[in-house]
Write a protein that holds these residues in place. Structure first.
Motif, PDB file in Angstrom:
ATOM      1  N   SER A   1       0.874  -1.173   0.000  1.00 31.98           N
ATOM      2  CA  SER A   1       0.000   0.000   0.000  1.00 31.98           C
ATOM      3  C   SER A   1       0.905   1.214   0.000  1.00 31.98           C
ATOM      4  O   SER A   1       2.075   1.136   0.357  1.00 31.98           O
ATOM      5  CB  SER A   1      -0.924  -0.002   1.219  1.00 31.98           C
ATOM      6  N   GLU A   2       0.367   2.324  -0.415  1.00 32.37           N
ATOM      7  CA  GLU A   2       1.208   3.507  -0.513  1.00 32.37           C
ATOM      8  C   GLU A   2       0.402   4.778  -0.309  1.00 32.37           C
ATOM      9  O   GLU A   2      -0.808   4.813  -0.522  1.00 32.37           O
ATOM     10  CB  GLU A   2       1.902   3.561  -1.877  1.00 32.37           C
ATOM     11  N   PHE A   3       1.121   5.810   0.111  1.00 41.43           N
ATOM     12  CA  PHE A   3       0.560   7.152   0.117  1.00 41.43           C
ATOM     13  C   PHE A   3       0.996   7.784  -1.193  1.00 41.43           C
ATOM     14  O   PHE A   3       2.121   7.576  -1.648  1.00 41.43           O
ATOM     15  CB  PHE A   3       1.108   7.971   1.286  1.00 41.43           C
ATOM     16  N   ILE A   4       0.153   8.565  -1.799  1.00 38.00           N
ATOM     17  CA  ILE A   4       0.498   9.226  -3.051  1.00 38.00           C
ATOM     18  C   ILE A   4       0.765  10.691  -2.749  1.00 38.00           C
ATOM     19  O   ILE A   4      -0.098  11.397  -2.227  1.00 38.00           O
ATOM     20  CB  ILE A   4      -0.632   9.057  -4.088  1.00 38.00           C
TER      21      ILE A   4
ATOM     22  N   ARG B   1      -5.903   9.605 -12.465  1.00 35.92           N
ATOM     23  CA  ARG B   1      -5.094   8.403 -12.279  1.00 35.92           C
ATOM     24  C   ARG B   1      -5.967   7.432 -11.512  1.00 35.92           C
ATOM     25  O   ARG B   1      -6.673   7.838 -10.589  1.00 35.92           O
ATOM     26  CB  ARG B   1      -3.841   8.710 -11.475  1.00 35.92           C
ATOM     27  N   ARG B   2      -5.910   6.181 -11.859  1.00 35.92           N
ATOM     28  CA  ARG B   2      -6.714   5.210 -11.128  1.00 35.92           C
ATOM     29  C   ARG B   2      -6.134   3.812 -11.252  1.00 35.92           C
ATOM     30  O   ARG B   2      -5.299   3.551 -12.106  1.00 35.92           O
ATOM     31  CB  ARG B   2      -8.150   5.210 -11.639  1.00 35.92           C
ATOM     32  N   GLN B   3      -6.626   2.955 -10.392  1.00 33.28           N
ATOM     33  CA  GLN B   3      -6.338   1.527 -10.465  1.00 33.28           C
ATOM     34  C   GLN B   3      -7.332   0.910 -11.436  1.00 33.28           C
ATOM     35  O   GLN B   3      -8.360   1.513 -11.759  1.00 33.28           O
ATOM     36  CB  GLN B   3      -6.531   0.880  -9.091  1.00 33.28           C
ATOM     37  N   ILE B   4      -7.040  -0.294 -11.861  1.00 33.84           N
ATOM     38  CA  ILE B   4      -7.996  -1.018 -12.702  1.00 33.84           C
ATOM     39  C   ILE B   4      -9.265  -1.236 -11.877  1.00 33.84           C
ATOM     40  O   ILE B   4      -9.186  -1.617 -10.702  1.00 33.84           O
ATOM     41  CB  ILE B   4      -7.400  -2.360 -13.206  1.00 33.84           C
TER      42      ILE B   4
END
Length: 161
Positions: free
Chosen positions: A55-58, A146-149
């Motif tokens: 997991s990440e912070f953007i 921007r997004r994930q699938i």
């Protein structure tokens, strides 16, 4: 490349953690109507399969001083140098993505720079010495999204790896 058979619970978990990686497992468990231990096990399974990769912070790069985003197509002088060039690119902090692609470029990268002058420095001082024949740079005015699938397709038809 095979796909993994995911069930309805896996799909629900993926939808929740994609939308908010910080969602507490107990909240996921309540929503999915299962125990917290079951969620922990499923998350571990999805991680072990390589479906979830941490997991990440953007960070909003423009708010920390990196106002210029650019996409650069790289043409190598010697295509046999792919591995060496990719390793060198990984050492350049401003290069945040690197892709092997089809088309006219040998590689395609994304660079974050403080401004256009800094971008020019990165290209001349850090990229050109890698053995590039030339580059083509596209500067992004603004990221539209921007997004994930999206996890709204049927996993049941996927092959098991």
């Amino acid at each position: 490349m095979g796909y993994h058979q995911l069930d309805e619970l896996d799909e629900k978990i993926l939808k929740m953690v994609i939308s908010d990686a910080r969602v507490p497992f107990l909240e996921v468990a309540r929503t999915c109507n299962v125990s917290g231990a079951a969620i922990h096990q499923r998350i571990q399974k999805l991680t072990n399969l390589g479906i979830l990769k941490g997991s990440e912070f953007i960070v909003d790069h423009s708010k920390v001083g990196y106002e210029t985003a650019a996409f650069i197509g790289l043409f190598l002088k010697d295509p046999e140098q792919f591995k060496r060039v990719v390793q060198a690119l990984a050492e350049i902090p401003e290069v945040v993505e690197c892709h092997y692609i089809t088309g006219k470029y040998d590689l395609f990268i994304k660079v974050l720079a403080k401004n256009n002058e800094n971008l020019l420095e990165v290209i001349h001082a850090k990229l050109q010495p890698l053995g590039l024949a030339r580059t083509e740079t596209l500067i992004s005015f603004k990221e539209a999204f921007r997004r994930q699938i999206p996890m709204n397709f049927d996993f049941k038809d996927q092959d098991i790896e």
